[in-house]
Design a protein around this motif. Structure first.
Motif, short mmCIF file in Angstrom:
data_model
loop_
_atom_site.label_atom_id
_atom_site.label_comp_id
_atom_site.label_asym_id
_atom_site.label_seq_id
_atom_site.Cartn_x
_atom_site.Cartn_y
_atom_site.Cartn_z
N GLU A 130 -31.15 77.14 -37.06
CA GLU A 130 -31.62 77.68 -38.33
C GLU A 130 -30.82 77.17 -39.53
OE1 GLU A 130 -31.64 81.89 -37.99
OE2 GLU A 130 -33.23 81.94 -36.48
N ALA A 131 -29.64 76.60 -39.28
CA ALA A 131 -28.85 76.07 -40.39
C ALA A 131 -29.52 74.87 -41.04
CB ALA A 131 -27.46 75.67 -39.90
N VAL B 208 -32.60 66.37 -45.47
CA VAL B 208 -31.94 65.69 -44.35
C VAL B 208 -30.76 66.55 -43.93
CG1 VAL B 208 -32.67 63.35 -44.97
CG2 VAL B 208 -30.53 64.26 -45.89
N VAL B 209 -30.37 66.44 -42.66
CA VAL B 209 -29.34 67.32 -42.11
C VAL B 209 -28.04 66.54 -41.94
CG1 VAL B 209 -28.75 68.94 -40.27
CG2 VAL B 209 -31.15 68.53 -40.83
N PRO B 210 -27.01 66.82 -42.75
CA PRO B 210 -25.72 66.15 -42.57
C PRO B 210 -25.04 66.63 -41.30
CG PRO B 210 -25.92 67.17 -44.76
CD PRO B 210 -27.02 67.72 -43.92
N GLY C 144 -33.20 58.54 -40.29
CA GLY C 144 -33.10 59.01 -41.66
C GLY C 144 -34.43 59.15 -42.35
N HIS C 145 -35.53 58.93 -41.62
CA HIS C 145 -36.87 59.01 -42.21
C HIS C 145 -37.70 60.06 -41.47
CE1 HIS C 145 -35.92 55.43 -44.49
NE2 HIS C 145 -35.58 54.82 -43.37
N LEU D 262 -36.85 68.50 -39.57
CA LEU D 262 -35.58 68.17 -38.93
C LEU D 262 -35.40 66.65 -38.98
CD1 LEU D 262 -33.25 69.71 -37.58
CD2 LEU D 262 -34.40 69.37 -35.38
N VAL D 263 -34.67 66.20 -40.00
CA VAL D 263 -34.50 64.76 -40.26
C VAL D 263 -33.00 64.48 -40.44
CG1 VAL D 263 -35.06 62.82 -41.77
CG2 VAL D 263 -36.77 64.62 -41.34
#
Length: 282
Positions: A118-119, A125-127, A235-236, A272-273
């Motif tokens: 859930e974060a 984009v997710v670091p 990343g896409h 979710l990327v």
């Protein structure tokens, strides 16, 4: 390099073995007794037929690095949490402790984007520095494994990288997963029922995942005791429906895609990327 690889018969593991051999590496590969490679191998590694919680001291001797790919029930339906924790946390830590006792300091551990849970909600984009807030047994166990391995690396001075894999697909994938199911329907001329397909994912071919793992074997930028977390993706983002439409056309399917006929899985995120431009020093 001489590599000790776990999960050598798995989806990613089979591709990595082929690419690592082509790159000139020497491989010792663990596999569960009775398991078969998901892919035809160009060359066989030195196989070790043993459960992951076994003693690998003899086989680890002389290896330069450990690549830990094995995971327990990565595809739904997931095993109960206690079972996932045993194999994905305890067995992994046990293996790394054996390796460290022999002086092996370079380690790659395969993680999953579903550790973010859930974060990742609301992020374009997710670091890799994003918190871990999973809610299902397998992702919970993988998040726990990451925490344990990072702590062990700091304690023992390991040069550890956790590589979180995003939406991998390709040859050798479990038949029940989306891409193989889609391909089977297309090639057999059947219609294919799916969800509305609005969820956005970072789809990455398995060959590219294996290439990113091979590139990570250069540990020159990893300091002992300062482990790194990286994403493995493109990343896409692409919607599931657009992904399905692309491959449906590629296979020249005669059946019809039928979106909206299947519900979403519990806890499924809308987007979710991977953020591929940052590294988390944990």
């Amino acid at each position: 390099m001489k590599l000790f690889i776990t999960g050598g018969t798995g989806f990613v593991g089979s591709h990595l073995i082929n690419q690592a051999h082509a790159a000139g590496h020497t491989l010792v590969a663990q596999r569960r007794p009775g398991s078969q490679s998901r892919l035809k191998l160009d060359r066989e590694p030195q196989w070790v037929d043993r459960a992951l919680d076994g003693d690998f001291t003899a086989e680890l001797e002389g290896c330069d690095a450990v690549v830990h790919l094995a995971s327990h029930t990565p595809n739904p339906p997931y095993a109960p949490l206690d079972e996932c924790l045993y194999w994905n946390v305890f067995a992994a830590v046990h293996l790394l402790q054996q390796a460290a006792a022999l002086g092996i300091r370079d380690v790659l551990v395969a993680g999953t984007c579903f550790e973010y849970g859930e974060a990742a909600q609301g992020l374009d984009v997710v670091p890799p520095a994003t918190d871990m807030r999973p809610s299902l047994s397998y992702p919970i166990s993988k998040a726990a494994a990451t925490t344990a391995c990072l702590g062990l690396a700091r304690h023992l001075g390991l040069r550890l990288q956790v590589l979180r894999i995003f939406q991998v697909f390709g040859d050798g994938e479990a038949a029940t997963r989306f891409w193989p199911s889609l391909r089977a329907a297309a090639l057999e001329g059947r219609d294919f029922a799916m969800s509305a397909g609005v969820q956005v994912r970072d789809f990455i071919p398995v060959q590219d995942v294996a290439r990113q793992f091979l590139a990570a074997l250069d540990f020159s930028q990893v300091e002992p005791g300062r482990p790194q977390v990286r994403n493995v993706g493109t990343g896409h983002g692409q919607t599931l429906l657009a992904f399905a439409q692309h491959w449906w056309a590629h296979w020249q399917a005669t059946g019809q895609l039928v979106p909206g006929q299947v519900g979403l899985r519990p806890g499924e995120l809308p987007r979710l990327v991977a953020d591929m431009n940052s590294v988390h020093i944990a």
